[in-house]
Design a protein around this motif. Structure first.
Motif, PDB file in Angstrom:
ATOM      1  N   VAL A   1      -2.070   0.140  16.689  1.00  0.00           N
ATOM      2  CA  VAL A   1      -1.273   0.652  15.573  1.00  0.00           C
ATOM      3  C   VAL A   1      -0.494  -0.481  14.904  1.00  0.00           C
ATOM      4  CG1 VAL A   1       0.692   2.143  15.008  1.00  0.00           C
ATOM      5  CG2 VAL A   1      -1.137   2.999  16.456  1.00  0.00           C
ATOM      6  N   GLY A   2       0.096  -1.370  15.699  1.00  0.00           N
ATOM      7  CA  GLY A   2       0.877  -2.470  15.138  1.00  0.00           C
ATOM      8  C   GLY A   2       0.047  -3.420  14.310  1.00  0.00           C
ATOM      9  N   VAL A   3      -1.113  -3.794  14.818  1.00  0.00           N
ATOM     10  CA  VAL A   3      -1.990  -4.700  14.065  1.00  0.00           C
ATOM     11  C   VAL A   3      -2.510  -4.000  12.813  1.00  0.00           C
ATOM     12  CG1 VAL A   3      -4.178  -5.942  14.155  1.00  0.00           C
ATOM     13  CG2 VAL A   3      -2.593  -6.100  16.064  1.00  0.00           C
ATOM     14  N   SER A   4      -2.859  -2.724  12.943  1.00  0.00           N
ATOM     15  CA  SER A   4      -3.338  -1.978  11.774  1.00  0.00           C
ATOM     16  C   SER A   4      -2.264  -1.872  10.699  1.00  0.00           C
ATOM     17  CB  SER A   4      -3.796  -0.583  12.191  1.00  0.00           C
ATOM     18  OG  SER A   4      -4.872  -0.659  13.068  1.00  0.00           O
ATOM     19  N   LEU A   5      -1.033  -1.611  11.108  1.00  0.00           N
ATOM     20  CA  LEU A   5       0.053  -1.523  10.129  1.00  0.00           C
ATOM     21  C   LEU A   5       0.307  -2.859   9.439  1.00  0.00           C
ATOM     22  CD1 LEU A   5       2.656   0.789  11.898  1.00  0.00           C
ATOM     23  CD2 LEU A   5       1.254   1.310   9.903  1.00  0.00           C
ATOM     24  N   SER A   6       0.206  -3.958  10.170  1.00  0.00           N
ATOM     25  CA  SER A   6       0.405  -5.252   9.526  1.00  0.00           C
ATOM     26  C   SER A   6      -0.726  -5.557   8.543  1.00  0.00           C
ATOM     27  CB  SER A   6       0.537  -6.359  10.567  1.00  0.00           C
ATOM     28  OG  SER A   6      -0.656  -6.519  11.281  1.00  0.00           O
ATOM     29  N   LEU A   7      -1.962  -5.179   8.893  1.00  0.00           N
ATOM     30  CA  LEU A   7      -3.075  -5.377   7.963  1.00  0.00           C
ATOM     31  C   LEU A   7      -2.944  -4.497   6.725  1.00  0.00           C
ATOM     32  CD1 LEU A   7      -6.029  -5.600  10.489  1.00  0.00           C
ATOM     33  CD2 LEU A   7      -5.073  -7.456   9.131  1.00  0.00           C
ATOM     34  N   VAL A   8      -2.536  -3.253   6.907  1.00  0.00           N
ATOM     35  CA  VAL A   8      -2.339  -2.346   5.773  1.00  0.00           C
ATOM     36  C   VAL A   8      -1.210  -2.843   4.885  1.00  0.00           C
ATOM     37  CG1 VAL A   8      -1.555  -0.017   5.160  1.00  0.00           C
ATOM     38  CG2 VAL A   8      -3.320  -0.330   6.882  1.00  0.00           C
ATOM     39  N   SER A   9      -0.148  -3.332   5.497  1.00  0.00           N
ATOM     40  CA  SER A   9       0.976  -3.850   4.720  1.00  0.00           C
ATOM     41  C   SER A   9       0.564  -5.062   3.886  1.00  0.00           C
ATOM     42  CB  SER A   9       2.113  -4.222   5.675  1.00  0.00           C
ATOM     43  OG  SER A   9       3.169  -4.795   4.977  1.00  0.00           O
ATOM     44  N   ALA A  10      -0.214  -5.961   4.478  1.00  0.00           N
ATOM     45  CA  ALA A  10      -0.684  -7.132   3.729  1.00  0.00           C
ATOM     46  C   ALA A  10      -1.628  -6.718   2.604  1.00  0.00           C
ATOM     47  CB  ALA A  10      -1.375  -8.112   4.669  1.00  0.00           C
ATOM     48  N   LEU A  11      -2.497  -5.753   2.865  1.00  0.00           N
ATOM     49  CA  LEU A  11      -3.421  -5.282   1.839  1.00  0.00           C
ATOM     50  C   LEU A  11      -2.670  -4.595   0.706  1.00  0.00           C
ATOM     51  CD1 LEU A  11      -6.352  -4.949   0.973  1.00  0.00           C
ATOM     52  CD2 LEU A  11      -6.406  -2.802   2.242  1.00  0.00           C
ATOM     53  N   LYS A  12      -1.647  -3.825   1.054  1.00  0.00           N
ATOM     54  CA  LYS A  12      -0.839  -3.156   0.024  1.00  0.00           C
ATOM     55  C   LYS A  12      -0.136  -4.185  -0.860  1.00  0.00           C
ATOM     56  CE  LYS A  12       1.448   0.829   0.637  1.00  0.00           C
ATOM     57  NZ  LYS A  12       2.464   1.747   1.197  1.00  0.00           N
ATOM     58  N   LYS A  13       0.373  -5.263  -0.243  1.00  0.00           N
ATOM     59  CA  LYS A  13       1.026  -6.309  -1.008  1.00  0.00           C
ATOM     60  C   LYS A  13       0.031  -6.988  -1.953  1.00  0.00           C
ATOM     61  CE  LYS A  13       1.659 -10.605  -0.009  1.00  0.00           C
ATOM     62  NZ  LYS A  13       1.878 -11.847   0.651  1.00  0.00           N
ATOM     63  N   GLU A  14      -1.159  -7.263  -1.483  1.00  0.00           N
ATOM     64  CA  GLU A  14      -2.171  -7.913  -2.319  1.00  0.00           C
ATOM     65  C   GLU A  14      -2.656  -6.995  -3.442  1.00  0.00           C
ATOM     66  OE1 GLU A  14      -3.229 -11.057  -2.302  1.00  0.00           O
ATOM     67  OE2 GLU A  14      -1.755 -11.474  -0.738  1.00  0.00           O
ATOM     68  N   ALA A  15      -2.722  -5.703  -3.184  1.00  0.00           N
ATOM     69  CA  ALA A  15      -3.194  -4.764  -4.199  1.00  0.00           C
ATOM     70  C   ALA A  15      -2.169  -4.590  -5.318  1.00  0.00           C
ATOM     71  CB  ALA A  15      -3.501  -3.419  -3.557  1.00  0.00           C
ATOM     72  N   ASN A  16      -0.902  -4.755  -5.009  1.00  0.00           N
ATOM     73  CA  ASN A  16       0.152  -4.592  -6.025  1.00  0.00           C
ATOM     74  C   ASN A  16       0.339  -5.838  -6.878  1.00  0.00           C
ATOM     75  OD1 ASN A  16       0.713  -1.979  -5.311  1.00  0.00           O
ATOM     76  ND2 ASN A  16       2.265  -2.556  -3.833  1.00  0.00           N
ATOM     77  N   VAL A  17      -0.205  -6.953  -6.474  1.00  0.00           N
ATOM     78  CA  VAL A  17      -0.006  -8.197  -7.236  1.00  0.00           C
ATOM     79  C   VAL A  17      -0.913  -8.271  -8.410  1.00  0.00           C
ATOM     80  CG1 VAL A  17      -0.197 -10.696  -7.117  1.00  0.00           C
ATOM     81  CG2 VAL A  17       0.830  -9.444  -5.244  1.00  0.00           C
TER      82      VAL A  17
END
Length: 69
Positions: free
Chosen positions: A53-69
């Motif tokens: 769950v922790g690794v998945s959340l960090s990957l989702v968070s990074a992807l969300k940041k990249e998608a908003n840029v």
């Protein structure tokens, strides 16, 4: 000194590439290690779930940041 930092940055970019992923995995590993030190018999399964769950959340968070840029 500049060559050393350049090499370290290239190694970081090759293995991880994003500080959100890096710190998410580091914090997850610290939490899992602290949980495993409790010494309960079934704690390994819980630690594995927390790790995923922790690794998945960090990957989702990074992807969300990249998608908003």
């Amino acid at each position: 000194m500049n060559i050393i930092t350049s090499v370290l940055k290239k190694i970081f970019d090759f293995f991880c590439g994003d500080w959100i992923i890096f710190w998410g995995v580091v914090i997850t590993l610290i939490v899992v290690k602290l949980i495993e030190q409790l010494g309960v018999t079934y704690i390994g399964a819980i630690a594995g779930i927390i790790f995923m769950v922790g690794v998945s959340l960090s990957l989702v968070s990074a992807l969300k940041k990249e998608a908003n840029v």
